[in-house]
Each structure stands twice: as C-alpha cells, then as structure tokens.
Design an enzyme around this catalytic site. Structure first.
Site, mmCIF file in Angstrom:
data_model
loop_
_atom_site.group_PDB
_atom_site.id
_atom_site.type_symbol
_atom_site.label_atom_id
_atom_site.label_comp_id
_atom_site.label_asym_id
_atom_site.label_seq_id
_atom_site.Cartn_x
_atom_site.Cartn_y
_atom_site.Cartn_z
ATOM 1 N N GLU A 138 0.806 -1.215 0.000
ATOM 2 C CA GLU A 138 0.000 0.000 0.000
ATOM 3 C C GLU A 138 0.845 1.275 0.000
ATOM 4 O OE1 GLU A 138 -3.159 0.283 -0.353
ATOM 5 O OE2 GLU A 138 -3.815 -1.785 -0.115
ATOM 6 N N GLU A 157 7.605 -22.243 6.198
ATOM 7 C CA GLU A 157 8.030 -21.410 7.319
ATOM 8 C C GLU A 157 9.053 -22.099 8.215
ATOM 9 O OE1 GLU A 157 4.981 -22.044 10.952
ATOM 10 O OE2 GLU A 157 4.168 -20.883 9.284
#
Length: 294
Positions: A78, A109
């Site tokens: 953003e 992960e």
C-alpha cells in the site's frame, strides 16, 4: 506460547448464541488494539530508526510467513499508491513466495536457511530496514531473515505476539504485541493478526509522515494512477492553495501530477525553484513553502 494456549473465557463458544459469539470476538479485537497501544514507545523508537535508514536511501523490507507474512506484504504494497513510495525501495520476503499469498505452502516457514538465502539474494545492505513479523516470535524462516539482516548491518525490527521470543530479543527493535490466547485456540489470524495489522499500519504511516509524504493530513505524494486519484489530487491542491479546480489541473499538469510540486507552482515558484526547494527541504512541503516565503 500464549497465542497457542486455550482460554477458559471461550470454553463452549460453539454452543453460545450467535450474538454472544460476536460480542466475544469483538472483545478480542478491542483487546488487540489495546495491545498495540501498550507497544507505542517501541513503535515510535522503531519508526525513527527506520526513518534514518530511509533518509540514507535504504529499502524497506517486509518479511514473514503465513498470516503474519501476508499482513506484512499488504502493508508494504500500500505504500506506493498511498504515499508514492518508490517500488524499487520495497522488498517482500514471504515464505513460499507469491503463491503463499493465496495458498498455504506446507513447511515453507520451517526453513531458516531458506529465509537467510532469500535475504542474501535480496542483497541487503546497512541502509536497509527489515520488518520481520511472526506471531510466535520463533518462526525459523523469519528468524533466518532477521539474523542475516543483522549480520550485514541492516536494521532489524521484530514484531511478535509472544514475550521472551528470539524475534524480539535478536532484533534491534523488538515490538511485543501481547494479545494472549485467541478465542479459537491458535488462530492467530484473529487477535494477533489484528494487532499486527494495526502495528504495521502505525509504523509505516509514522515513517511516511516523518519523511514528508503527508502534509496537513493529506497524501501529497499520492500517485494519480486513475480518475479517482486525479480528482483527489485536484481537491488536495484546491484545499491547500485556495486556487480554482481549473488552476489546480493546470498546475498538476505542469508538475507531472506531483501535488507537492504543484502547490509550489501555484504559490508562484518556477518549476526549477520548486524542485530545488523540495530537495533542500528533504521532501517536506511545509519546509519548502517556508523557504519560498523567506
């Protein structure tokens, strides 16, 4: 880990009336915001440290896995449309790569060396700032990135929801969001995720404000990439200068769509003088206006 523990507060929640379930979930969301408020001093210190690296021309690097990684990527993505942050100064390190944005990538992960290798491939430097996020505070992939960042002298920011964890203790700035047990045990997309989203939002917004990309509460570095943002740019310019919409449109065209530059043009500066003033002011419109008026 507190985020994985079972809370007696939510025992039998599946048998509650729907309204009571929603009330309990809302309660959890409010608690998440409270956890961020408690971390305000740590967020402030981290943001000022990031600002210093960005003023040196560094990159903002977002790192994580699973929900935490997706939230980190969302925050960084953003920054370009909102604040005009250069995309070449953003790096995203997500366990499992782009596929993991929409699909779980099993065991991605768990690989610390994968994280360290991706950090090395990104060519981290001492001017960069790494924001590493993991609810557990011990995700191997994310820790691998943080450790590689620290090894090369990059700034390391660790955001976690469990106290006393490596991501907090090994970071230059550890930010604990102590959200505790979830309403659905282990579902850190809920309270922990909300706290992470709020904290990331606050951290990046404070950095962008400090870097002069906000003026009087307006996104003066917004990129007018569509009709809505073009209208918003004209509205900002008329608000800041009192000029007519036609004059604002003309100034924006001469400024190549750059609102801060257009403000200085409306105030009577030549394009060259306006650019010089902004450069000398470090991008802060308020300081550039003071230079022109002084």
């Amino acid at each position: 880990m507190t985020t994985e523990s079972v809370s007696p507060r939510f025992a039998g929640i599946d048998a509650w009336p729907p309204a009571d379930i929603l009330d309990a979930l809302v309660e959890g969301q409010l608690a998440a915001v409270a956890a961020v408020r408690a971390a305000r001093p740590a967020l402030e210190a981290a943001a000022l440290a990031v600002e210093a690296r960005m003023r040196r021309g560094g990159r903002l690097v977002y790192a994580g896995a699973g929900t935490s990684g997706r939230l980190a990527v969302q925050d960084g993505a953003e920054l370009t449309p909102t604040f005009g942050w250069p995309p070449e100064r953003l790096v995203f390190l997500l366990a499992g790569g782009e596929r993991a944005l929409l699909h779980p990538v099993e065991r991605a992960e768990d690989q610390a060396e994968d994280g360290a290798g991706e950090a090395r491939a990104a060519g981290l430097s001492p001017d960069d700032a790494v924001v590493a996020v993991a609810a557990s505070g011990s995700t191997p992939y994310t820790l691998g990135i943080l450790r590689e960042a620290r090894r090369v002298g990059a700034l390391g920011i660790g955001i976690a929801n469990n106290p006393g964890t490596p991501l907090l203790s090994e970071a230059d700035h550890g930010i604990l969001l102590d959200t505790g047990a979830e309403s659905i045990a282990g579902s850190t997309r809920m309270k922990a995720g909300t706290a992470q989203k709020v904290a990331l939002n606050l951290l990046s917004s404070l950095v962008m404000i400090r870097l002069g990309r906000v003026h009087d509460g307006l996104m003066v570095d917004v990129q007018a990439v569509n009709a809505k943002l073009e209208r918003r740019s004209i509205a900002m310019l008329t608000h800041l200068t009192g000029c007519t919409p036609d004059a604002a449109g003309d100034a924006l065209e001469r400024a190549g769509g750059h609102v801060k530059l257009a403000v200085l043009l409306v105030e009577g500066a030549s394009p060259e003088r306006a650019r010089d003033a902004l450069e000398q002011a470090g991008g802060r419109l308020r300081d550039a206006l003071a230079m022109l008026k002084g």
